[in-house]
Design a protein around this motif. Structure first.
Motif, PDB file in Angstrom:
ATOM      1  N   PHE A 121       0.840  -1.188   0.000  1.00 57.41           N
ATOM      2  CA  PHE A 121       0.000   0.000   0.000  1.00 57.41           C
ATOM      3  C   PHE A 121       0.884   1.251   0.000  1.00 57.41           C
ATOM      4  O   PHE A 121       0.573   2.249  -0.634  1.00 57.41           O
ATOM      5  N   GLN A 146       1.880   2.037  -3.323  1.00 61.35           N
ATOM      6  CA  GLN A 146       0.820   2.650  -4.125  1.00 61.35           C
ATOM      7  C   GLN A 146       0.731   4.139  -3.893  1.00 61.35           C
ATOM      8  O   GLN A 146       0.128   4.859  -4.671  1.00 61.35           O
ATOM      9  N   ASN A 147       1.344   4.591  -2.807  1.00 66.70           N
ATOM     10  CA  ASN A 147       1.269   6.007  -2.498  1.00 66.70           C
ATOM     11  C   ASN A 147       2.277   6.858  -3.254  1.00 66.70           C
ATOM     12  O   ASN A 147       2.248   8.065  -3.182  1.00 66.70           O
ATOM     13  N   PHE A 157       4.016  10.863 -13.619  1.00 69.88           N
ATOM     14  CA  PHE A 157       4.207   9.708 -14.486  1.00 69.88           C
ATOM     15  C   PHE A 157       4.793   8.545 -13.702  1.00 69.88           C
ATOM     16  O   PHE A 157       4.398   7.416 -13.853  1.00 69.88           O
ATOM     17  N   GLU A 202       4.460   6.918 -11.149  1.00 69.44           N
ATOM     18  CA  GLU A 202       3.611   6.584 -10.026  1.00 69.44           C
ATOM     19  C   GLU A 202       3.215   5.118 -10.129  1.00 69.44           C
ATOM     20  O   GLU A 202       3.535   4.436 -11.089  1.00 69.44           O
ATOM     21  N   ARG A 203       2.539   4.662  -9.128  1.00 70.69           N
ATOM     22  CA  ARG A 203       2.080   3.275  -9.127  1.00 70.69           C
ATOM     23  C   ARG A 203       3.249   2.313  -9.263  1.00 70.69           C
ATOM     24  O   ARG A 203       3.257   1.434 -10.100  1.00 70.69           O
ATOM     25  N   GLU A 248       4.248   0.168  -7.053  1.00 74.02           N
ATOM     26  CA  GLU A 248       4.229  -0.882  -6.040  1.00 74.02           C
ATOM     27  C   GLU A 248       4.896  -2.146  -6.572  1.00 74.02           C
ATOM     28  O   GLU A 248       5.223  -3.042  -5.807  1.00 74.02           O
ATOM     29  N   GLY A 249       5.106  -2.160  -7.897  1.00 70.61           N
ATOM     30  CA  GLY A 249       5.869  -3.258  -8.465  1.00 70.61           C
ATOM     31  C   GLY A 249       7.221  -3.405  -7.786  1.00 70.61           C
ATOM     32  O   GLY A 249       7.723  -4.511  -7.596  1.00 70.61           O
TER      33      GLY A 249
END
Lengths: 359, 527, 402
Positions: free
Chosen positions: A252, A255-256, A262, A264-265, A267-268
């Motif tokens: 999580f 994800q922040n 660009f 972002e995301r 969490e990979g």
């Protein structure tokens, strides 16, 4: 021909083994107990963990060439020794399939929605099987290749979420919930440092035992430091409530991240760190199981038993645990006791017998 | 001493002819006529085989017979240095010499001008020399023959390198002649410790294979290993260094090359100086270099001819290209089929818009495009250069524009495939480019079934495989795993030249130090 | 031995061929960007704004289709409604790119807890969308408005919410995590900004809305709604909203104005605002000292006032300080009226004085209402724009001469 690994590779294995699973669960676990002081729980857990490692190290003398199993046999005698080894082996087995199971769950839930966990577990166990059959040397070297990527991901993750950290979230420091913070140490150690017991099966493969002991210690220290940082970041960024509520709070956290609209995301990144670490953990534990069975059965080559072990691990991982809540309950009850018995009492006993024998 | 004159029966002759290839010991007869018969029979009266009879010393006639293969000899040498000498000096022949040694001394010291003259003991050697372009001298009554080096024939000269082009650095490349090739290297390393050892491999082809290394730098174990592996080869033919490569490489079933090859003498010289061993093969401009490590394939000799910052940048770029060439289609498949949430919204909308109306799933689409591209590339290599441009037009129009406009593939996929293609052309080494091409399809399949998780599993398997490889005893991924800190200066980051003071650790275990002088500091002191 | 290894490798290679369980082609999903939640008779009415990729990306050909479409479905819970929507929607609705969730005022008043569970639990949702409350209009109509400039109205909402928070400050960009913290933590209440439609809500749904220089309908984010628990209890007006952002130290840049003695105004641009809270507990009496430290630029002066000397500037600064204190005071009054500790005073006490907090926690609302507020503001003027002395004075003189 005996495969040898370097002290540096051993250090990496220690690092990976401590962080595997832990990196995903520790923030939630520690915070559940310690609330704002979750990260302090991890600090203390690390200190205790290093003590545990010191005990582990003490089992091996400077010029040790015997493997852990031979040492156990020599000190406890054949029968008692075999029972202890069996006990440790089952613990490793338990850890391994629980880890496999959690990889299946996590991937099925977050990465590949809809893919049955069985397929994921099978894929992972087969890959591990390849690694284990190559031997500890290859596992060590592979971990060497992956270490920089793991560290970079970890640094990136923490660096990227840092701007969103609110130091307010970690206050008050050690004012409320102090008891909880200390109680939390036990489960935290249980799924991190006590599982390092499996690495004792590998330590005699290191070409330089005194350096290996140092590596053991430093590995634990660095991994502990990473856990502290990550837990701290989780609490500071998503707050105590958020950390406790999310099963995979570090995911999580990933994800922040949002940099420049660009980037972002990511969490990979988290998933990557976790996969790598848990992967090597499963590999080492698998290897431990294999060589333990080899020792017990007096086999020539541990490779002969790898395929059956893989099969059993697969079946256990798929069928043993009903759901995630059960996993959590287990982690805090039965498993914990087992971890303390194997990871702490067994080595202490071994050490006492060893010292007594010397006198 | 007059040598025993022994006549052979026709049967015996036939036997020799049949067994010549097996028996090394078939002796040369004292009778010229008999020898002539055997040699002619053996060569099947080939028309490019020429023999010439000369009668020396008219008072006490000595029959001399010369043999050579027309296309293999250098006519100038033959005429001026051999025939000229022999024909012009009949009067000088001293009738007193009787022994073989006398004759040899006479030929060696007084008659023949060619650069070398070797004594030949048996028929096998005779054929081997004859077919290498030597001229064979047989003398009536002697059971030994002489070979003079008249090797020549058509040669490309020293050509410009075609496969491993660089901007800065020597342009000359190896040729098909082994002698020329070794010479090109010798010219770069004028050190008596540069040792060359010759092998003759191939039952039929009798190909000359030489290994070269710098004694004192090279790891003796590796030399021994190479020596053993070369001696163990049993094959009828060696037509290219690729044969040798496949026969002696460690990982026989790995897509990764464990032996480096190059057309560039400077690369070989650099390799030798790092303690590697070069394997020259006659008839191939590609010289092998062992042991080869994974990182070698991402390096070019040009890196060292430029300043280190540029070299570093290029190396990092190539490393990036390695992953790009291997993973781009797989990553695209994983993103569009599995991980739509990871794509920024605007980009996802763009991709989705392009995918509207495309009849294939992303994986199939990628597969089609990749295969088309591979076909195109293969066609481009085979085609004569005059039609080569036609292919590129067809490729650009068919693949690029028409396919997109017809709605068969999305333009994003075209971008992905082109990116992959460009990245795969970046490698200085062609072997690795092929490896990457193979692996790419594997990763695409993994990505299509398990998304990024599949790619990740693939990566782990790949790394397991890579680290398990060895090249002549050296772990393939040295110095990354096992990690050797001092050697990091010349892997991805290229340190400045005056700081690269040691040779790679595992490859050369002795004479590690390259230069003791810290160059800029020494210069500073002078000022 | 070797053979077995290859069997293993082959198995691993073959395994993927059985895969593809979870693969979804881009052509099989539709991307949702905004969700509106309204009340229906026995549950919720869910409106999902999905985008029409062909209209947005690539060559901007003018077609007759709109860039976004809104689907609506009803259900007892959000998840039910969403799944029911598959009967209307042509493909699976993909929620990971949802940027905005609009909740109608009606639902918010009733409590948003039930709505939130699905948003938090579902793996497809990302945590980075913003939540807003639809004021006066239904959430459905809000997500249906077609906006000029931005073809996806969700983009317009997020960017204008961020921009208004940054440059004007009467709104608050609230993401899911912050909202959850507000609802759940004991010493703090949640807030959400409101969103309205300016103009005709029905005409806003037509493509022609974006074809006019003055669109029929515009989306407008303003004012902050105050929650008590998960229920909306009231609204702060524009000034109070700004005050809220000041107190919670959330102002990056804004403008503020004070009236002059004559009819003009002085407008300053705040470019740095640093606000700190210092709690003090004396028995059961909580005192909260709020210290605001502002750096401002003179932005506009429409009155006859001199800025030549330090004293003049000091006078202006004092005026602004006074004004700021007033705004903050009003905000706190408003919050007290709603009995909602939106500023997190309780949280502040808990962190700084955990012992006292344990005692106060039980009836914090009472204590909050009784909290003494001490406001201290420091305002410093840094720049005066491109000119230093205002020219209203000179204009006036000239006007008088004529």
């Amino acid at each position: 021909m005996d495969q040898k690994i370097s002290a540096y590779q051993f250090f990496i294995l220690v690092f990976m083994n401590t962080l595997g699973t832990a990196i995903l669960f520790i923030p939630t676990h520690a915070t559940t107990y310690g609330k704002e002081n979750g990260w302090i729980t991890v600090v203390f857990a690390t200190i205790f963990g290093l003590l545990v490692i010191a005990v582990y190290n003490a089992i091996f003398s400077k010029e040790e060439t015997r493997s852990l199993f031979v040492i156990i046999d020599d000190n406890f005698g054949k029968w008692l020794g075999s029972i202890s080894i069996l006990f440790a082996l089952l613990f490793a087995y338990f850890t391994t399939f629980a880890n496999l199971w959690s990889i299946g769950q996590f991937v099925g839930l977050h990465i590949l929605m809809g893919t049955p966990p069985e397929a994921i577990v099978l894929l992972v166990i087969l890959t591990c099987l390849v690694g284990v059959r190559y031997g500890i040397e290859v596992i060590g070297r592979a971990s060497e290749i992956f270490l920089p990527f793991t560290l970079i991901s970890l640094i990136l993750l923490v660096g990227l979420v840092w701007p969103e950290a609110q130091l307010d979230n970690i206050q008050p420091i050690l004012q409320t919930n102090v008891a909880g913070a200390f109680v939390g140490i036990i489960p935290v150690i249980g799924i991190t440092f006590l599982e390092l017991f499996c690495l004792l099966g590998v330590i005699h493969r290191v070409n330089n035992i005194p350096q290996a002991k140092k590596a053991f210690f430093i590995g634990g220290l660095v991994a502990g430091f990473c856990m502290i940082i990550v837990t701290f970041a989780c609490i500071a960024v998503i707050g105590v409530d958020g950390t406790i509520r999310h099963i995979y709070s570090i995911y999580f956290l990933g994800q922040n991240i949002s940099i420049a609209e660009f980037f972002e995301r990511v969490e990979g990144l988290v998933a990557f760190i976790w996969f790598i670490t848990i992967f090597f953990k499963i590999c080492t534990n698998f290897y431990f199981i294999a060589i333990a069975i080899k020792h017990l059965g007096g086999l020539k080559d541990f490779r002969t038993v790898t395929i059956p072990i893989a099969y059993f691990l697969f079946v256990s991982a798929v069928t043993s645990l009903p759901n995630i809540f059960y996993d959590f309950e287990l982690m805090n009850s039965t498993y914990l006791v087992y971890a303390i018995l194997t990871g702490f009492l067994l080595p202490i006993l071994l050490l006492i017998v060893k010292i007594a024998r010397k006198k | 001493m007059r040598l025993r004159s022994k006549k052979r029966t026709a049967e015996e002759k036939q036997k020799i002819i049949e067994n010549i290839s097996i028996s090394d010991q078939a002796e040369i007869s004292t009778s010229l006529r008999e020898n002539d018969e055997i040699i002619r029979k053996m060569l099947g009266n080939s028309d490019d085989f020429i023999s010439r009879k000369i009668l020396l010393n008219k008072q006490q006639p000595i029959q001399v017979q010369l043999y050579y293969i027309d296309a293999l000899v250098d006519k100038d040498t033959l005429q001026n240095d051999l025939l000229g000498c022999i024909l012009n000096l009949p009067s000088k022949v001293d009738p007193s010499w009787k022994t073989e040694k006398d004759l040899y001394d006479f030929l060696q010291n007084e008659t023949i001008n060619t650069s070398d003259l070797t004594k030949i003991e048996n028929l096998k050697e005779l054929f081997s020399n004859l077919l290498s372009g030597d001229t064979i001298i047989l003398i009536e009554g002697y059971s030994k023959a002489f070979a003079t080096n008249t090797r020549g024939g058509q040669d490309r000269g020293v050509p410009e390198v075609t496969t491993q082009k660089i901007i800065r650095g020597p342009k000359e490349g190896f040729t098909e002649r082994i002698g020329t090739n070794i010479g090109l290297v010798r010219r770069r390393i004028k050190d008596p410790n540069l040792w060359v050892k010759k092998y003759c491999i191939g039952e039929k082809t009798q190909t000359e294979v030489s290994i070269a290394y710098i004694n004192g730098i090279v790891n003796d174990d590796i030399v021994k290993e190479v020596d053993q592996r070369l001696s163990r080869i049993e094959i009828d033919s060696i037509l290219e260094s690729g044969y040798i490569e496949q026969l002696i490489q460690d990982a026989k079933y790995s897509p990764f090359p464990t032996i480096n090859n190059t057309e560039r003498p400077d690369t070989i010289a650099a390799g030798l100086l790092e303690g590697r061993i070069a394997i020259f093969v006659d008839g191939s401009p590609f010289t092998l270099l062992v042991p080869a490590l994974f990182t070698d394939f991402l390096q070019s000799s040009e890196d060292y001819y430029q300043r280190s910052d540029i070299g570093t940048l290029l190396r990092l770029l190539r490393t990036f290209a390695f992953f790009l060439a291997m993973m781009t289609p797989a990553g695209y498949i994983a993103l569009t089929m599995f991980h739509q949430e990871m794509v920024p919204t605007t980009l996802l909308v763009g991709l989705a818009a392009q995918r509207e109306g495309i009849p294939f799933p992303a994986f199939i689409e990628a597969l089609i495009m990749e295969i088309t591209f591979e076909l195109l590339r293969e066609a481009g290599v085979r085609l004569p250069s005059s039609v080569g441009s036609a292919i590129s037009i067809v490729g650009a129009l068919v693949l690029g524009q028409a396919a997109v406009e017809a709605g068969i593939v999305s333009s994003a996929m075209v971008i992905v495939v082109s990116l992959t293609a460009i990245a795969s052309f970046v490698f200085p080494s062609y072997n690795l480019a092929i490896t990457v091409r193979i692996l790419r399809f594997g990763f695409m399949a993994l990505a299509a079934s398990f998304g990024f998780f599949g790619i990740f599993i693939g990566l782990i398997l790949l790394v397991f495989h890579l680290v398990s490889l060895r090249s002549f005893g050296i772990p393939y991924t040295t110095p990354l795993a096992p990690f050797i800190a001092v050697d990091q200066k010349d892997v991805f980051v290229q340190s400045v030249l005056w700081k690269e003071r040691t040779r790679p650790r595992l490859i050369s275990q002795k004479n590690i130090t390259r230069s003791k002088l810290n160059l800029p500091e020494a210069q500073k002191k002078k000022r | 031995m070797r053979g077995r290894k290859y069997i293993l490798i082959i198995t691993i290679i073959v395994l993927p061929l059985t895969g593809c369980w979870s693969a979804t082609e881009l052509t099989d999903i539709i991307i949702a960007t905004a969700i509106g939640v309204d009340k229906s008779e026995d549950g919720y009415r869910l409106s999902v704004q999905i985008i029409n990729p062909g209209e947005i990306a690539g060559s901007a050909e003018n077609t007759t289709r709109t860039a976004t479409t809104t689907y609506t479905a009803e259900g007892k819970t959000i998840f039910e409604a969403l799944r029911r929507m598959t009967t209307i929607a042509p493909r699976r609705i993909f929620l990971s790119h949802v940027q905005v969730v609009v909740i109608s005022e009606e639902v918010a008043k009733e409590g948003i807890g039930k709505v939130l569970d699905f948003l938090v639990r579902d793996h497809e949702f990302r945590a980075d969308f913003i939540l807003l409350i639809a004021r006066d209009y239904s959430a459905k109509n809000i997500v249906s408005v077609i906006t000029p400039l931005e073809r996806i109205s969700a983009n317009k909402i997020t960017s204008s919410s961020a921009a208004s928070e940054k440059y004007w400050a009467p709104t608050r960009d609230v993401e899911l995590n912050e909202l959850m913290q507000g609802i759940l933590s004991p010493g703090r209440e949640a807030v959400l900004s409101g969103i309205h439609i300016l103009g005709d809500e029905d005409l806003g749904k037509f493509k022609s809305n974006a074809e006019k220089t003055e669109p029929f309908a515009l989306l407008y984010i303003n004012e902050i709604g105050v929650f008590k628990g998960d229920q909306l209890v009231g609204w702060l007006n524009e000034d109070e909203s700004k005050g809220f952002n000041y107190i919670t130290d959330n102002v990056t840049s804004t403008v503020g104005g004070v009236d002059c003695d004559d009819d003009g105004r002085i407008i300053v641009e705040v470019f740095r605002s640093d606000v700190k809270m210092y709690p003090k507990v004396d028995g059961n009496q909580v005192t909260m000292r709020i210290h605001a430290d502002l750096l401002v630029n003179l932005g506009e002066i429409t009155c006859d006032i001199s800025t030549e000397t330090q004293e003049d500037l000091r006078a202006i600064e004092e005026k602004i300080e006074e004004n700021l204190n007033e705004i903050m005071q009003n905000t706190i009054e408003a919050a007290k009226k709603l009995e909602a500790d939106i500023f997190g005073f309780g949280d502040r006490v808990r962190r700084s004085l955990p012992r006292d907090w344990e005692r106060l926690e039980k009836d914090w609302t009472t204590h909050f209402l009784n909290t003494n507020i001490l406001l201290q503001s420091t305002v410093n003027i840094r720049h005066s724009g491109m000119i230093h002395d205002p020219f209203m004075d000179d204009i006036k003189k000239k006007n008088q001469e004529e």
